[in-house]
Design a protein around this motif. Structure first.
Motif, PDB file in Angstrom:
ATOM      1  N   SER A 146       3.262   9.738  -3.870  1.00 45.04           N
ATOM      2  CA  SER A 146       3.849   8.514  -3.292  1.00 45.04           C
ATOM      3  C   SER A 146       2.765   7.567  -2.785  1.00 45.04           C
ATOM      4  O   SER A 146       3.001   6.379  -2.617  1.00 45.04           O
ATOM      5  CB  SER A 146       4.790   8.893  -2.145  1.00 45.04           C
ATOM      6  N   THR A 147       1.559   8.126  -2.563  1.00 43.08           N
ATOM      7  CA  THR A 147       0.522   7.260  -1.964  1.00 43.08           C
ATOM      8  C   THR A 147      -0.752   7.140  -2.788  1.00 43.08           C
ATOM      9  O   THR A 147      -1.614   6.315  -2.454  1.00 43.08           O
ATOM     10  CB  THR A 147       0.097   7.847  -0.598  1.00 43.08           C
ATOM     11  N   SER A 148      -0.921   7.978  -3.820  1.00 42.79           N
ATOM     12  CA  SER A 148      -2.230   7.940  -4.486  1.00 42.79           C
ATOM     13  C   SER A 148      -2.146   8.374  -5.947  1.00 42.79           C
ATOM     14  O   SER A 148      -1.148   8.951  -6.393  1.00 42.79           O
ATOM     15  CB  SER A 148      -3.211   8.885  -3.755  1.00 42.79           C
ATOM     16  N   SER A 162       8.992   8.793  -5.707  1.00 38.67           N
ATOM     17  CA  SER A 162       8.723   7.608  -4.870  1.00 38.67           C
ATOM     18  C   SER A 162       8.828   6.317  -5.673  1.00 38.67           C
ATOM     19  O   SER A 162       8.810   5.218  -5.107  1.00 38.67           O
ATOM     20  CB  SER A 162       7.302   7.710  -4.311  1.00 38.67           C
ATOM     21  N   THR A 202       2.202   1.681  -8.365  1.00 38.89           N
ATOM     22  CA  THR A 202       2.539   2.264  -7.066  1.00 38.89           C
ATOM     23  C   THR A 202       4.057   2.174  -6.865  1.00 38.89           C
ATOM     24  O   THR A 202       4.758   1.565  -7.666  1.00 38.89           O
ATOM     25  CB  THR A 202       1.788   1.510  -5.959  1.00 38.89           C
ATOM     26  N   PHE A 255      -6.245   5.104  -3.547  1.00 47.74           N
ATOM     27  CA  PHE A 255      -5.152   4.715  -2.649  1.00 47.74           C
ATOM     28  C   PHE A 255      -5.042   3.199  -2.720  1.00 47.74           C
ATOM     29  O   PHE A 255      -5.993   2.494  -2.365  1.00 47.74           O
ATOM     30  CB  PHE A 255      -5.456   5.133  -1.201  1.00 47.74           C
TER      31      PHE A 255
END
Ligand code: TA6
Length: 293
Positions: free
Chosen positions: A132-134, A22, A40, A291
């Motif tokens: 991808s998110t955390s 990601s 991120t 997150f």
């Protein structure tokens, strides 16, 4: 997904870099198993690192996520402040990739050096997973000795934020906290939205054994982080303490040059309100899941 074995970071110290498909990434120094970067997928850095941090392999890194074990603070003056885990070189056990996440595991076991400070056999495993998110960090502590031992442990996470005076901490209402700025006085949190307008050093004591979520937002603005903190001892969920710290100018240590205090807040899951007892062969575990919003 790519994850690389040890590479060289600041001060020529060994690091492991995790890169997820990601675009999210993390970098962990083997020194102290200190995670010093979490970006991120948009490439934005989410962890604070002090511009004055030493990377000399001796002094604890200022910023990132120092690992606190076997003590919090310095109740036993024979041990260094916050214990020895953050100033010892860990070993890289594994780096693995999957569609879901890129994972590194680092380990630290007792040694003649640690026995000089703390006469117990232990094994620590620090598990870092980037998706991808955390970002998920898990510190697992095993008692490898014949007798139970007592200890404290904490993930000392420095969250990168735009401005400390605008940050709002939500999720701790109703908890009792130890106010270290007020001489250790115990108080009850009555605010839904906790502001941090000055030097703040609080240990919010875990109550229910449930995972404790904290939301960081910017006053009048956007949400910054959703943070989940949890603790287990011998596979049983335990109340997780949460430390909130920012020194402001007056309490900024020497490796935190003013005004860098403005750009972080520490939200630290731990078992630190008191010591925990770990029976022989058993595990204790702390987890923080982040997150970025
Ligand atoms: O987690 C908060 C705290 O215990 C503060 O009292 C302050 O000492 C901070 O940790 C930083 O400690 P350090 O040893 O890294 O300077």
């Amino acid at each position: 997904m790519t994850a690389s074995g040890p590479s060289k970071g600041k001060g020529d110290l060994d690091t492991v870099v995790l890169r997820h498909i990601s675009g999210a990434s993390a970098e962990i120094y083997l020194f102290g198993a200190t995670l010093c970067s979490y970006k991120t997928s948009d490439g934005k850095e989410r962890i604070f690192l002090s511009p004055g941090s030493a990377f000399d392999g001796q002094k604890a890194i200022r910023g990132g996520v120092p690992l606190v074990f076997p003590q919090f603070g310095r109740p036993d003056e024979r041990l260094p402040q916050h214990g020895f885990a953050r100033t010892t070189k860990w070993a890289l056990k594994s780096v693995e990739d999957s569609e879901e996440e890129s994972v590194a595991v680092l380990t630290l076991s007792d040694s003649t050096e640690t026995h000089e400070l703390w006469p117990h056999a232990f094994k620590l495993e620090f598990h870092v997973a980037v998706s991808s998110t955390s970002l998920t960090m898990r510190l697992r502590i095993q008692n490898c000795g014949a007798d139970a031992f007592k200890a404290q442990a904490l993930l000392h996470t420095y969250f990168h934020i735009p401005e400390i005076s605008d940050v709002v901490v939500r999720g701790l209402i109703g908890r009792t906290y130890i106010d270290k700025v007020a001489g250790g006085e115990r108080k009850k949190e009555t605010e839904v939205d906790i502001l941090v307008p000055s030097f703040t050093d609080r240990v919010y004591l875990g109550e229910a054994a449930s995972t404790k979520d904290v939301l960081l937002t910017q006053r009048g603005g956007s949400a910054l982080f959703a943070i989940s903190n949890s603790a287990q001892i011998a596979d049983e969920s335990k109340p997780c303490d949460v430390v909130v710290w920012n020194p402001y100018e007056g309490a900024s240590p020497g490796d935190l040059p003013v005004p860098s205090f403005k750009q972080f807040i520490c939200i630290e899951p731990g078992l630190v309100g008191s010591t925990f007892e770990l029976p022989t062969a058993q595990y204790a575990e702390l987890e923080q899941r982040i997150f970025a919003l």
